[in-house]
Design an enzyme around this catalytic site. Structure first.
Site, PDB file in Angstrom:
ATOM      1  N   ASP A  84       0.988  -1.153   0.091  1.00  0.00           N
ATOM      2  CA  ASP A  84       0.007  -0.139   0.134  1.00  0.00           C
ATOM      3  C   ASP A  84       0.894   1.131  -0.035  1.00  0.00           C
ATOM      4  OD1 ASP A  84      -2.153   1.904   0.451  1.00  0.00           O
ATOM      5  OD2 ASP A  84      -3.466  -0.060   1.094  1.00  0.00           O
ATOM      6  N   GLU A 144     -10.745   1.182  -4.526  1.00  0.00           N
ATOM      7  CA  GLU A 144     -10.662   2.626  -4.420  1.00  0.00           C
ATOM      8  C   GLU A 144      -9.452   3.271  -5.516  1.00  0.00           C
ATOM      9  OE1 GLU A 144     -11.291   3.540   0.189  1.00  0.00           O
ATOM     10  OE2 GLU A 144      -9.405   2.858  -0.139  1.00  0.00           O
ATOM     11  N   HIS A 193      -3.688   2.126  -4.929  1.00  0.00           N
ATOM     12  CA  HIS A 193      -3.190   2.196  -3.735  1.00  0.00           C
ATOM     13  C   HIS A 193      -1.509   1.755  -3.914  1.00  0.00           C
ATOM     14  CE1 HIS A 193      -6.282   2.626  -0.336  1.00  0.00           C
ATOM     15  NE2 HIS A 193      -6.978   2.248  -1.321  1.00  0.00           N
TER      16      HIS A 193
HETATM   17  C1  ACM Z   1     -10.850  -1.023   1.718  1.00  0.00           C
HETATM   18  O1  ACM Z   1     -11.342  -0.853   2.897  1.00  0.00           O
HETATM   19  N1  ACM Z   1     -10.354   0.088   0.952  1.00  0.00           N
HETATM   20  C2  ACM Z   1     -10.907  -2.375   1.123  1.00  0.00           C
END
Ligand code: ACM
Length: 643
Positions: free
Chosen positions: A150, A283, A227
């Site tokens: 991440d 996201e 991410h």
């Molecule tokens: C998440 O909580 N972005 C999977």
């Protein structure tokens, strides 16, 4: 069906009063029959195990305690292992030397019972991971989902791309919060400013073996397409801009990205033998794809109509690669956007809708809806708890989650593989704090994953879990102090009766789409909000709140007030001021008081403030006008109390 039959009630009471029974086992077994007598042993219980070909589910077992010893029947090693966990709970790992005779027949409801560990936001020790594996095994959980990559740090050795661990695994700030508040840069390994770390492949293999011996599979997650700021700082050519610190998403139009991802995944699959590889998918902003020449070219060539299809293209291609190695992908529910890859399993976190949609189309699904499964939320009254991302998720709220919903077609239920508890660790700096967040809430989800819904009982579970926490503490775990739980806001538990309860509210500023709570009834329903604005009791506004309450007749009013909350992380602020006005005829209003805010807009901790007046007024109509903060953001109000 769970049923406990006490066969020889009075006579054997005296004899068994010191013996432990299966009553405290977590997850609650499917069937328990208490039989006559007890079994005593000196050091270790005598256990014989037989493996049967038929009649017992793959992870199930039958455990029979007689005065002579313990017999286990199982179809698999996993089943025998779970029988041992049950026995270990009954004997407190052998420290209780007398147990009640009984027959337990048990099998899990779901095959996937997961725990998610975020090692990116704060790097965790290998000892921490193996210790959590031990606790998972106690409660018959069988998947550890490792969030290895991440923005906050890449955590696994990849030989082909050494900058992932010599640079992207380190940052100048030790805590995520300081790093996030700063310029979000990375640091060179071995320098004074390098905080963080990564696991070598050998360490990961060690973890895999350790977990395997406890019938737990480690599922690695490699995030894409987003991410991925840390990757794109180390290898800027893989982002649309080509520059470090500019992109969060990989450039899908760049073939080198697929070479990178396939090489990384090949190395990951060499280390992790898991059936599933988690490829993230959540996201993605996708903004740069809209103007990136390479992305646009690919979209044209493939006839894609939007960037969602570009994401889908990437996930499908990656799925083909992962499938070619005999593995399968899991992705967060956003992988539905632009069309789901044919064999993908969906991890549903933004509610359960994504999971339900995927199931309906014949895909496997793992449920981890934020509302029940996100252990990064505070588990008790926020003023007593360490800083967290916000929200409120006490043990009871995790426990009451039922994964099978009425809207799920019955012929698709088998696609619901199970459940998972997630702990995102932005605010969870230490290993001890992470343990504290997991235990006991992960135990609640373990029971949901294993036990049949009709066997679950919150009150009984809480009693059992208090005992389990004693055992965990004896074993050196840091746990939440459930025995001294404060619980929900007191008025939220009881509700409140007052003169305006049930009275009509007219909205001068309309209710907005997000956070409507009970709609026009919200401010006068006597229902008081809890510790979180997302509990469906608080109404949220990105504007002033301006309403009139009709008390139906002129009366003397001595108190008018409402409570707001502030939580600046997600942009929730106190109103700048509240004007409280009264009227007898609904036309001529008198300003009773302007109540000014005195909570600093910089105050980070969750806070509540009542904006009220104590008065002596004749009124039929009360106007309550809360002005939006100069910081803008949300206003949240739960009730306007009048007495
Ligand atoms: C998440 O909580 N972005 C999977």
């Amino acid at each position: 069906m769970r049923h406990i039959i006490a066969s020889f009630i009075l006579l054997i009471c005296a004899a068994t009063s010191y013996a432990q029974g299966p009553e405290n086992v977590i997850p609650v077994p499917s069937d328990i029959i208490i039989t006559e007598g007890t079994y005593s042993f000196e050091t270790e219980p005598k256990v014989s195990v037989t493996f049967v070909k038929k009649g017992i589910a793959p992870e199930g077992y039958e455990l029979t305690v007689t005065p002579k010893g313990v017999k286990v029947k199982a179809a698999t090693e996993a089943g025998a292992f779970y029988a041992r966990q049950t026995l270990d709970q009954m004997t407190r790992d052998g420290s209780v030397r007398q147990i009640k005779c009984c027959k337990i027949t048990d099998a899990p409801r779901f095959p996937y019972r997961g725990l998610h560990v975020d090692v990116s936001r704060h790097f965790r020790s290998l000892d921490f991971l193996t210790k959590q594996v031990d606790a998972m095994a106690m409660f018959k959980m069988n998947r550890m989902h490792l969030h290895l990559t991440d923005a906050a740090g890449w955590r696994m050795q990849i030989d082909a791309y050494p900058r992932l661990t010599s640079f992207a695994a380190w940052r100048p700030q030790a805590t995520w919060k300081e790093w996030w508040a700063g310029n979000r840069h990375y640091a060179e390994e071995g320098t004074d400013e390098a905080n963080g770390g990564y696991y070598t492949k050998d360490q990961m293999r060690e973890l895999v073996e350790y977990a395997k011996a406890r019938h737990i599979e480690i599922i690695p997650e490699i995030e894409m397409p987003s991410h991925s700021e840390e990757v794109l700082a180390a290898y800027p050519e893989l982002g649309c801009s080509g520059e470090a610190y500019k992109d969060a998403d990989f450039c899908v139009g760049n073939e080198a990205v697929f070479e990178f991802l396939e090489t990384v995944l090949a190395e990951v699959m060499e280390v992790f033998p898991s059936e599933y590889i988690h490829i993230g998918g959540d996201e993605a902003g996708k903004q740069h794809w809209k103007t990136c020449e390479k992305c646009q070219q690919l979209m044209q060539k493939e006839g894609m109509k939007d960037v969602d299809e570009l994401q889908s293209y990437m996930i499908r291609r990656i799925e083909r690669f992962v499938n070619s190695k005999g593995r399968r992908i899991i992705g967060w529910d956003e992988i539905l956007q632009g069309g789901l890859a044919p064999d993908a399993t969906v991890m549903s976190w933004r509610g359960t809708e994504g999971g339900i949609e995927a199931m309906t189309h014949g895909h496997d699904v793992i449920m981890t809806p934020g509302r029940y499964c996100y252990l990064d939320h505070t588990q008790d009254a926020p003023f007593l708890e360490p800083e967290s991302i916000g929200g409120y998720l006490p043990l009871d709220s995790v426990y009451v989650y039922e994964p099978i919903e009425a809207s799920m077609p019955a012929d698709k239920h088998h696609h619901l593989l199970g459940v998972q508890a997630n702990l995102w660790s932005e605010y969870v700096v230490t290993d001890e704090h992470a343990e504290y967040m997991y235990w006991p809430r992960a135990i609640a989800l373990a029971e949901t994953g294993w036990s049949q819904p009709e066997d679950k009982d919150l009150k009984d579970f809480r009693e059992r879990v208090l005992k389990a926490l004693e055992v965990l503490k004896e074993k050196g775990y840091t746990t939440f102090d459930l025995a001294n739980e404060y619980g929900e806001r007191k008025l939220a538990q009881t509700g409140l009766d007052h003169k305006a309860k049930g009275k009509k509210v007219t909205y001068i500023r309309p209710i907005q789409d997000w956070y409507q709570a009970a709609g026009e009834a919200t401010f006068t329903d006597g229902v008081i909000g809890g510790w979180t604005y997302s509990d469906n009791r608080w109404q949220g506004f990105l504007s002033d709140i301006d309403v009139v309450i009709d008390l139906e007749e002129v009366q003397t009013v001595s108190y008018i007030g409402g409570t707001f909350m502030q939580l600046i992380g997600p942009g929730v602020f106190m109103p700048r001021k509240v004007d409280i006005l009264v009227s007898e005829d609904g036309e001529n209003y008198k300003l009773v008081q302007t109540v000014w805010n005195d909570v600093a807009t910089s105050q980070e901790e969750l806070s509540f403030k009542e904006f009220h007046t104590i008065c002596n007024e004749k009124a039929r109509y009360v106007r309550y006008h809360a002005y939006r903060s100069t910081m803008r953001g949300f206003l949240f109000l739960d009730e306007i109390v009048i007495n």
